[in-house]
Design a protein around this motif. Structure first.
Motif, short mmCIF file in Angstrom:
data_model
loop_
_atom_site.label_atom_id
_atom_site.label_comp_id
_atom_site.label_asym_id
_atom_site.label_seq_id
_atom_site.Cartn_x
_atom_site.Cartn_y
_atom_site.Cartn_z
N TYR A 1 -37.86 -38.48 14.19
CA TYR A 1 -37.69 -37.76 15.58
C TYR A 1 -36.99 -36.48 15.31
CZ TYR A 1 -37.07 -36.93 20.53
OH TYR A 1 -36.75 -36.30 21.74
N ALA A 2 -35.75 -36.61 14.97
CA ALA A 2 -34.89 -35.19 14.80
C ALA A 2 -35.48 -34.12 14.20
CB ALA A 2 -33.53 -35.72 14.21
N GLU A 3 -36.34 -34.44 13.18
CA GLU A 3 -36.84 -33.52 12.45
C GLU A 3 -38.17 -32.66 13.07
OE1 GLU A 3 -39.91 -33.34 8.91
OE2 GLU A 3 -38.05 -34.38 8.49
N ARG A 4 -38.93 -33.41 13.85
CA ARG A 4 -39.95 -32.91 14.52
C ARG A 4 -39.98 -32.57 15.81
NH1 ARG A 4 -44.07 -34.27 11.15
NH2 ARG A 4 -43.82 -35.67 9.71
N VAL A 5 -38.49 -32.57 16.57
CA VAL A 5 -38.54 -32.17 17.99
C VAL A 5 -38.52 -30.87 18.03
CG1 VAL A 5 -35.99 -32.05 17.65
CG2 VAL A 5 -36.98 -32.58 19.90
N PRO A 6 -39.21 -30.31 18.95
CA PRO A 6 -39.39 -28.72 19.04
C PRO A 6 -37.84 -28.18 19.26
CG PRO A 6 -41.04 -29.85 20.62
CD PRO A 6 -40.09 -30.98 19.97
N PRO A 7 -37.62 -27.11 18.63
CA PRO A 7 -36.54 -26.18 18.86
C PRO A 7 -36.01 -25.99 20.35
CG PRO A 7 -37.92 -25.45 17.05
CD PRO A 7 -38.72 -26.31 17.84
N THR A 8 -37.16 -25.87 21.25
CA THR A 8 -36.89 -25.52 22.50
C THR A 8 -36.85 -26.78 23.47
OG1 THR A 8 -39.53 -25.60 22.77
CG2 THR A 8 -38.44 -23.52 22.45
N ASP A 9 -36.70 -27.82 22.71
CA ASP A 9 -36.47 -28.98 23.68
C ASP A 9 -35.23 -29.21 24.39
OD1 ASP A 9 -35.47 -32.26 23.76
OD2 ASP A 9 -37.93 -32.14 23.89
N LEU A 10 -35.16 -29.76 25.55
CA LEU A 10 -33.75 -29.78 26.21
C LEU A 10 -32.79 -30.71 25.60
CD1 LEU A 10 -32.14 -29.53 28.55
CD2 LEU A 10 -33.10 -31.65 29.79
N HIS A 11 -33.08 -31.65 24.54
CA HIS A 11 -32.16 -32.51 23.84
C HIS A 11 -31.42 -31.30 22.58
CE1 HIS A 11 -34.55 -35.66 25.18
NE2 HIS A 11 -33.42 -36.30 25.31
N VAL A 12 -32.20 -30.45 22.31
CA VAL A 12 -31.56 -29.55 21.35
C VAL A 12 -30.59 -28.56 21.89
CG1 VAL A 12 -32.15 -27.51 19.52
CG2 VAL A 12 -33.74 -29.66 19.79
N ARG A 13 -31.03 -28.02 22.95
CA ARG A 13 -30.21 -27.01 23.72
C ARG A 13 -29.08 -27.56 24.16
NH1 ARG A 13 -34.98 -25.64 26.29
NH2 ARG A 13 -34.38 -26.49 28.36
N THR A 14 -29.14 -28.93 24.64
CA THR A 14 -27.99 -29.80 25.26
C THR A 14 -27.05 -30.05 24.10
OG1 THR A 14 -29.24 -30.63 26.82
CG2 THR A 14 -27.08 -31.89 26.23
N TYR A 15 -27.38 -30.18 22.78
CA TYR A 15 -26.82 -30.75 21.61
C TYR A 15 -26.04 -29.39 21.07
CZ TYR A 15 -25.66 -32.48 17.17
OH TYR A 15 -25.07 -32.88 15.68
N ALA A 16 -26.71 -28.46 21.12
CA ALA A 16 -26.15 -27.12 20.52
C ALA A 16 -25.05 -26.68 21.26
CB ALA A 16 -27.06 -26.18 20.51
N LYS A 17 -24.97 -26.73 22.56
CA LYS A 17 -23.91 -26.54 23.64
C LYS A 17 -22.78 -27.44 23.40
CE LYS A 17 -26.72 -24.56 27.31
NZ LYS A 17 -27.20 -24.64 28.63
N LEU A 18 -23.04 -28.83 23.19
CA LEU A 18 -21.98 -29.86 22.89
C LEU A 18 -21.11 -29.43 21.62
CD1 LEU A 18 -20.73 -32.59 23.50
CD2 LEU A 18 -22.26 -33.48 21.67
N VAL A 19 -21.81 -29.14 20.60
CA VAL A 19 -21.11 -28.84 19.16
C VAL A 19 -20.42 -27.37 19.50
CG1 VAL A 19 -21.82 -28.05 16.87
CG2 VAL A 19 -23.01 -29.66 17.99
N ALA A 20 -20.92 -26.48 20.32
CA ALA A 20 -20.21 -25.10 20.39
C ALA A 20 -18.88 -25.21 21.11
CB ALA A 20 -21.33 -23.88 20.79
#
Length: 461
Positions: free
Chosen positions: A249-268
């Motif tokens: 799932y993690a590999e195939r989730v679209p880069p524009t998915d909300l989960h990706v944006r939320t995770y990116a903000k968490l890390v940053a």
């Protein structure tokens, strides 16, 4: 030129000291600089107009050249002299080293060698732990076919014992659950050890919020994008079918998915830095080249590399199952091509997710991951810098990721800058690495703890 350090200072005169502070966001370079080195450390740095060269000093004329700290490889194996010599030749003066089934067993007796900062696993059994072979630990840490989480009292003993061996970094791996992960990160920091997170059983947000120092490996830290319903089963099944489903799932989730944006903000927005080891995917990404063509690659033995590329083509091999030997040659070639295509598609999907993570501007640390999946000690740290620039970092930010970012993120203030009090691990380059990251490879002079190293002699080691 190869000078051993003596009582007389060593002086680098006339070069430009490259600013790698503030995560590579500052550009206060010092032209026409004087760098005075003595007793293995940088003693003074300043402009030539105000910092005189001491009488009797050994002087290296660096006019027209660029001076940067020695490079740091944050995750690499170091089990052979060839790996140590290749790393040094390519300017790696500090290596954070891992022992495991793919990276080999750390050989702390290599000479010459970068400074070695060991990593050890904690909170779990591990046949490759640095404590194996030490009294009382071999039976306690033996995996018996499958890694198992240790109770807190044994984990504390493990932390204390591995610290005594000189371990600088502890790795919190897939089998460690959330409560233990939080406790390990806190206790390791109290003991002065840094933490690498390779979480599966622990949700990534838990490790990040607990203050983990680095998230390691593209293809691993993307697991932080999975929703709760896929994460929850991983506590009981970190290596089985639940993990396969979550990673897919993690590999195939679209880069524009909300989960990706939320995770990116968490890390940053937290302390954790990303350590992608992009170089282990280099041969599956577009525009790669044959790394065996590098002169220093002659020092490396493919027998000590995990999944080495073909010497002639430079491409990875995609071995087929035993049963395919019954197929005609054309059928086997078709299946090999299909495996290669799937591997390249997988790498591109992960790359696009990393582009989305980069958009939130997290901090980065450079590491080669060598010698695994076509990555080469020494050579692949420069490949990592290339790929960081391809991702979107400036060349200066990429150089900082392999130098002073480690000093800032890990509080390793003995390395990472051309500044008084730092260890005198220094590269003198023939061209400006902030103009083109390829210039970081153009090493004119290599200095390790105040000693000028004969790079050409390393090719014969």
């Amino acid at each position: 030129m190869a000078w051993a350090q003596t009582s007389a200072p060593l002086v680098l005169s006339g070069g430009t000291v490259v600013d790698v502070t503030n995560w590579g966001h500052s550009a206060a370079d010092l032209p026409n600089a004087v760098v005075i080195i003595q007793n293995g450390k940088i003693e003074q740095v300043g402009p030539a107009i105000s910092l005189p060269v001491p009488k009797g000093a050994r002087v290296i004329d660096c006019t027209g050249k660029y001076i940067i700290p020695g490079l740091i490889d944050g995750f690499v194996g170091m089990s052979t002299q060839g790996e140590a010599s290749a790393s040094l030749y390519m300017g790696v003066t500090t290596a954070v080293v891992r022992s495991d089934g793919r990276h080999g067993r750390l050989d702390s007796g290599l000479s010459p060698s970068p400074h070695l900062y060991p990593i050890d696993s904690v909170g779990t059994t591990d046949d490759w732990s640095l404590l194996m072979g030490h009294r009382g630990w071999t039976e306690r840490l033996r995996q018996n076919g499958r890694a198992a989480e240790l109770p807190p009292d044994e984990t504390l003993q493990q932390l204390t014992a591995t610290k005594a061996l000189g371990t600088r970094v502890v790795s919190v791996g897939p089998n460690v659950t959330a409560a233990n992960t939080q406790w390990i990160i806190t206790r390791a920091h109290q003991m002065g050890m840094m933490t690498y997170g390779q979480f599966v059983a622990t949700p990534f947000h838990v490790g990040i919020e607990a203050g983990v120092d680095a998230l390691v490996h593209m293809g691993s830290y993307e697991l932080g994008v999975v929703p709760d319903e896929l994460q929850q089963p991983l506590a009981a099944d970190p290596e089985g079918s639940a993990a396969n489903t979550a990673f897919d799932y993690a590999e195939r989730v679209p880069p524009t998915d909300l989960h990706v944006r939320t995770y990116a903000k968490l890390v940053a927005s937290h302390h954790a830095a990303l350590m992608p080891t992009f170089a282990t995917f280099f041969l599956r990404l577009p525009d790669h080249r044959n790394l065996w063509a590098e002169p220093v690659a002659s020092l490396l033995d493919p027998g000590h590399m995990s999944n080495p590329p073909d010497r002639k083509s430079g491409e990875l091999n995609y071995p087929l199952p035993q049963w395919t030997r019954r197929l005609p040659a054309i059928g086997q070639r078709y299946m090999e091509a299909n495996l290669e295509k799937k591997a390249e598609q997988s790498a591109l999907r992960l790359w696009h997710i990393n582009q989305a993570l980069f958009a939130a501007f997290p901090h980065y640390l450079a590491a080669s991951g060598a010698p695994v999946d076509g990555s080469f000690p020494g050579i692949s740290l420069h490949v990592e810098l290339e790929l960081m620039v391809r991702l979107g970092l400036t060349p200066r930010e990429a150089v900082a990721a392999a130098t002073n970012n480690y000093a800032v993120q890990f509080n390793w203030t003995e390395i990472g800058q051309i500044a008084p009090g730092r260890r005198a691990d220094v590269l003198v380059l023939d061209a400006d690495p902030t103009a083109n990251i390829w210039n970081a490879r153009r090493i004119n002079t290599l200095i390790l703890e105040g000693n000028v190293v004969d790079r050409e002699a390393l090719l014969k080691k």
